[in-house]
Design a protein around this motif. Structure first.
Motif, PDB file in Angstrom:
ATOM      1  N   GLY A 165       0.829  -1.197   0.000  1.00  0.00           N
ATOM      2  CA  GLY A 165       0.000   0.000   0.000  1.00  0.00           C
ATOM      3  C   GLY A 165       0.867   1.251   0.000  1.00  0.00           C
ATOM      4  O   GLY A 165       1.821   1.342   0.756  1.00  0.00           O
ATOM      5  N   GLY A 166       0.561   2.190  -0.884  1.00  0.00           N
ATOM      6  CA  GLY A 166       1.339   3.426  -0.968  1.00  0.00           C
ATOM      7  C   GLY A 166       2.696   3.246  -1.633  1.00  0.00           C
ATOM      8  O   GLY A 166       3.599   4.064  -1.452  1.00  0.00           O
ATOM      9  N   LEU A 167       2.849   2.183  -2.422  1.00  0.00           N
ATOM     10  CA  LEU A 167       4.137   1.852  -3.035  1.00  0.00           C
ATOM     11  C   LEU A 167       4.692   2.955  -3.930  1.00  0.00           C
ATOM     12  O   LEU A 167       5.872   3.302  -3.840  1.00  0.00           O
ATOM     13  N   PHE A 168       3.855   3.520  -4.800  1.00  0.00           N
ATOM     14  CA  PHE A 168       4.349   4.498  -5.776  1.00  0.00           C
ATOM     15  C   PHE A 168       4.739   5.797  -5.077  1.00  0.00           C
ATOM     16  O   PHE A 168       3.965   6.364  -4.319  1.00  0.00           O
ATOM     17  N   GLY A 169       5.973   6.217  -5.312  1.00  0.00           N
ATOM     18  CA  GLY A 169       6.500   7.413  -4.686  1.00  0.00           C
ATOM     19  C   GLY A 169       7.209   7.147  -3.370  1.00  0.00           C
ATOM     20  O   GLY A 169       7.725   8.063  -2.744  1.00  0.00           O
ATOM     21  N   ARG A 170       7.242   5.887  -2.933  1.00  0.00           N
ATOM     22  CA  ARG A 170       7.928   5.516  -1.698  1.00  0.00           C
ATOM     23  C   ARG A 170       9.346   5.057  -2.036  1.00  0.00           C
ATOM     24  O   ARG A 170       9.610   4.555  -3.108  1.00  0.00           O
ATOM     25  N   VAL A 171      10.252   5.209  -1.091  1.00  0.00           N
ATOM     26  CA  VAL A 171      11.633   4.777  -1.262  1.00  0.00           C
ATOM     27  C   VAL A 171      11.770   3.347  -0.742  1.00  0.00           C
ATOM     28  O   VAL A 171      11.186   2.996   0.290  1.00  0.00           O
ATOM     29  N   SER A 172      12.528   2.529  -1.450  1.00  0.00           N
ATOM     30  CA  SER A 172      12.707   1.123  -1.062  1.00  0.00           C
ATOM     31  C   SER A 172      13.249   1.009   0.357  1.00  0.00           C
ATOM     32  O   SER A 172      14.053   1.818   0.804  1.00  0.00           O
ATOM     33  N   GLY A 173      12.756  -0.017   1.052  1.00  0.00           N
ATOM     34  CA  GLY A 173      13.250  -0.310   2.390  1.00  0.00           C
ATOM     35  C   GLY A 173      12.740   0.596   3.485  1.00  0.00           C
ATOM     36  O   GLY A 173      13.331   0.667   4.562  1.00  0.00           O
ATOM     37  N   THR A 174      11.627   1.298   3.254  1.00  0.00           N
ATOM     38  CA  THR A 174      11.164   2.285   4.240  1.00  0.00           C
ATOM     39  C   THR A 174       9.773   2.013   4.820  1.00  0.00           C
ATOM     40  O   THR A 174       9.280   2.841   5.590  1.00  0.00           O
ATOM     41  N   THR A 175       9.137   0.901   4.486  1.00  0.00           N
ATOM     42  CA  THR A 175       7.809   0.627   5.038  1.00  0.00           C
ATOM     43  C   THR A 175       7.934   0.319   6.524  1.00  0.00           C
ATOM     44  O   THR A 175       8.677  -0.583   6.913  1.00  0.00           O
ATOM     45  N   GLU A 176       7.216   1.080   7.334  1.00  0.00           N
ATOM     46  CA  GLU A 176       7.284   0.920   8.781  1.00  0.00           C
ATOM     47  C   GLU A 176       6.834  -0.474   9.204  1.00  0.00           C
ATOM     48  O   GLU A 176       5.859  -1.021   8.689  1.00  0.00           O
ATOM     49  N   GLY A 177       7.576  -1.069  10.117  1.00  0.00           N
ATOM     50  CA  GLY A 177       7.196  -2.343  10.690  1.00  0.00           C
ATOM     51  C   GLY A 177       7.667  -3.565   9.919  1.00  0.00           C
ATOM     52  O   GLY A 177       7.352  -4.688  10.293  1.00  0.00           O
ATOM     53  N   PHE A 178       8.414  -3.362   8.814  1.00  0.00           N
ATOM     54  CA  PHE A 178       8.925  -4.504   8.053  1.00  0.00           C
ATOM     55  C   PHE A 178      10.443  -4.532   8.138  1.00  0.00           C
ATOM     56  O   PHE A 178      11.096  -3.514   8.038  1.00  0.00           O
ATOM     57  N   SER A 179      10.989  -5.721   8.319  1.00  0.00           N
ATOM     58  CA  SER A 179      12.432  -5.901   8.440  1.00  0.00           C
ATOM     59  C   SER A 179      13.051  -6.170   7.067  1.00  0.00           C
ATOM     60  O   SER A 179      13.035  -7.296   6.577  1.00  0.00           O
ATOM     61  N   TYR A 180      13.564  -5.124   6.446  1.00  0.00           N
ATOM     62  CA  TYR A 180      14.169  -5.221   5.118  1.00  0.00           C
ATOM     63  C   TYR A 180      15.625  -5.662   5.197  1.00  0.00           C
ATOM     64  O   TYR A 180      16.295  -5.449   6.206  1.00  0.00           O
ATOM     65  N   SER A 181      16.123  -6.198   4.087  1.00  0.00           N
ATOM     66  CA  SER A 181      17.552  -6.487   3.965  1.00  0.00           C
ATOM     67  C   SER A 181      18.295  -5.155   3.892  1.00  0.00           C
ATOM     68  O   SER A 181      17.742  -4.130   3.473  1.00  0.00           O
ATOM     69  N   ALA A 182      19.553  -5.172   4.280  1.00  0.00           N
ATOM     70  CA  ALA A 182      20.390  -3.972   4.159  1.00  0.00           C
ATOM     71  C   ALA A 182      20.454  -3.540   2.701  1.00  0.00           C
ATOM     72  O   ALA A 182      20.436  -2.340   2.398  1.00  0.00           O
ATOM     73  N   ALA A 183      20.508  -4.498   1.789  1.00  0.00           N
ATOM     74  CA  ALA A 183      20.581  -4.177   0.358  1.00  0.00           C
ATOM     75  C   ALA A 183      19.378  -3.352  -0.080  1.00  0.00           C
ATOM     76  O   ALA A 183      19.517  -2.365  -0.808  1.00  0.00           O
ATOM     77  N   ASN A 184      18.187  -3.729   0.370  1.00  0.00           N
ATOM     78  CA  ASN A 184      16.969  -3.025  -0.011  1.00  0.00           C
ATOM     79  C   ASN A 184      16.946  -1.623   0.593  1.00  0.00           C
ATOM     80  O   ASN A 184      16.593  -0.649  -0.073  1.00  0.00           O
ATOM     81  N   LYS A 185      17.334  -1.514   1.850  1.00  0.00           N
ATOM     82  CA  LYS A 185      17.364  -0.201   2.511  1.00  0.00           C
ATOM     83  C   LYS A 185      18.390   0.713   1.857  1.00  0.00           C
ATOM     84  O   LYS A 185      18.139   1.888   1.622  1.00  0.00           O
ATOM     85  N   ASN A 186      19.558   0.172   1.559  1.00  0.00           N
ATOM     86  CA  ASN A 186      20.659   0.979   1.033  1.00  0.00           C
ATOM     87  C   ASN A 186      20.492   1.355  -0.433  1.00  0.00           C
ATOM     88  O   ASN A 186      21.112   2.311  -0.894  1.00  0.00           O
ATOM     89  N   LYS A 187      19.687   0.618  -1.181  1.00  0.00           N
ATOM     90  CA  LYS A 187      19.501   0.900  -2.611  1.00  0.00           C
ATOM     91  C   LYS A 187      18.820   2.254  -2.811  1.00  0.00           C
ATOM     92  O   LYS A 187      19.149   2.987  -3.730  1.00  0.00           O
ATOM     93  N   GLY A 188      17.855   2.588  -1.963  1.00  0.00           N
ATOM     94  CA  GLY A 188      17.203   3.901  -2.037  1.00  0.00           C
ATOM     95  C   GLY A 188      16.446   4.140  -3.331  1.00  0.00           C
ATOM     96  O   GLY A 188      16.451   5.249  -3.851  1.00  0.00           O
ATOM     97  N   VAL A 189      15.764   3.136  -3.837  1.00  0.00           N
ATOM     98  CA  VAL A 189      14.993   3.278  -5.079  1.00  0.00           C
ATOM     99  C   VAL A 189      13.704   4.039  -4.799  1.00  0.00           C
ATOM    100  O   VAL A 189      12.995   3.726  -3.841  1.00  0.00           O
ATOM    101  N   LEU A 190      13.396   5.020  -5.615  1.00  0.00           N
ATOM    102  CA  LEU A 190      12.102   5.696  -5.554  1.00  0.00           C
ATOM    103  C   LEU A 190      11.174   4.922  -6.488  1.00  0.00           C
ATOM    104  O   LEU A 190      11.371   4.915  -7.710  1.00  0.00           O
ATOM    105  N   TRP A 191      10.181   4.224  -5.917  1.00  0.00           N
ATOM    106  CA  TRP A 191       9.334   3.348  -6.713  1.00  0.00           C
ATOM    107  C   TRP A 191       8.364   4.132  -7.586  1.00  0.00           C
ATOM    108  O   TRP A 191       7.625   4.985  -7.110  1.00  0.00           O
ATOM    109  N   GLY A 192       8.408   3.819  -8.872  1.00  0.00           N
ATOM    110  CA  GLY A 192       7.518   4.396  -9.872  1.00  0.00           C
ATOM    111  C   GLY A 192       7.401   3.411 -11.022  1.00  0.00           C
ATOM    112  O   GLY A 192       7.955   2.307 -10.967  1.00  0.00           O
TER     113      GLY A 192
END
Length: 113
Positions: free
Chosen positions: A43-70
């Motif tokens: 939910g709210g994926l478009f315009g969000r940066v990878s690895g930033t959804t509150e309450g989910f434990s992402y891999s370091a790779a996903n957090k560090n990639k910093g992709v702006l989803w579009g």
């Protein structure tokens, strides 16, 4: 083959819903406010940066990639997630067909808004 979203075919929401149900729903929820599964709520994926959804434990790779989803970044990512974000925990192999990726993106734009 369309390698960039601007050259992709038009997406079909109904076809994308079928793809989501068979390939994504085991690990993801698309509706805002839904819980996390093995993968994060989308939910709210478009315009969000990878690895930033509150309450989910992402891999370091996903957090560090910093992709702006579009449209464009998802189109590339869905081709081969492990190549796009090396080290991601996502086990999905990807969608090779441009039409499948365009359809899934059309569905996600509709269902995650």
């Amino acid at each position: 083959m369309a390698d960039v979203f601007s050259a992709a075919p038009d997406g079909n929401i109904a076809a994308g819903a079928k793809i989501f149900k068979t390939k994504c729903a085991q690990c993801h929820v698309s509706e805002k406010g839904g819980g996390h599964k093995q993968g994060p709520n989308l939910g709210g994926l478009f315009g969000r940066v990878s690895g930033t959804t509150e309450g989910f434990s992402y891999s370091a790779a996903n957090k560090n990639k910093g992709v702006l989803w579009g449209d464009d970044t998802l189109y590339d990512y869905l081709l081969n997630p492990k190549k796009y974000i090396p080290g991601t925990k996502m086990v999905f192999a990807g969608l090779k067909k441009p039409q499948d990726r365009a359809d899934l993106i059309a569905y996600l734009k509709d269902s995650t808004a």
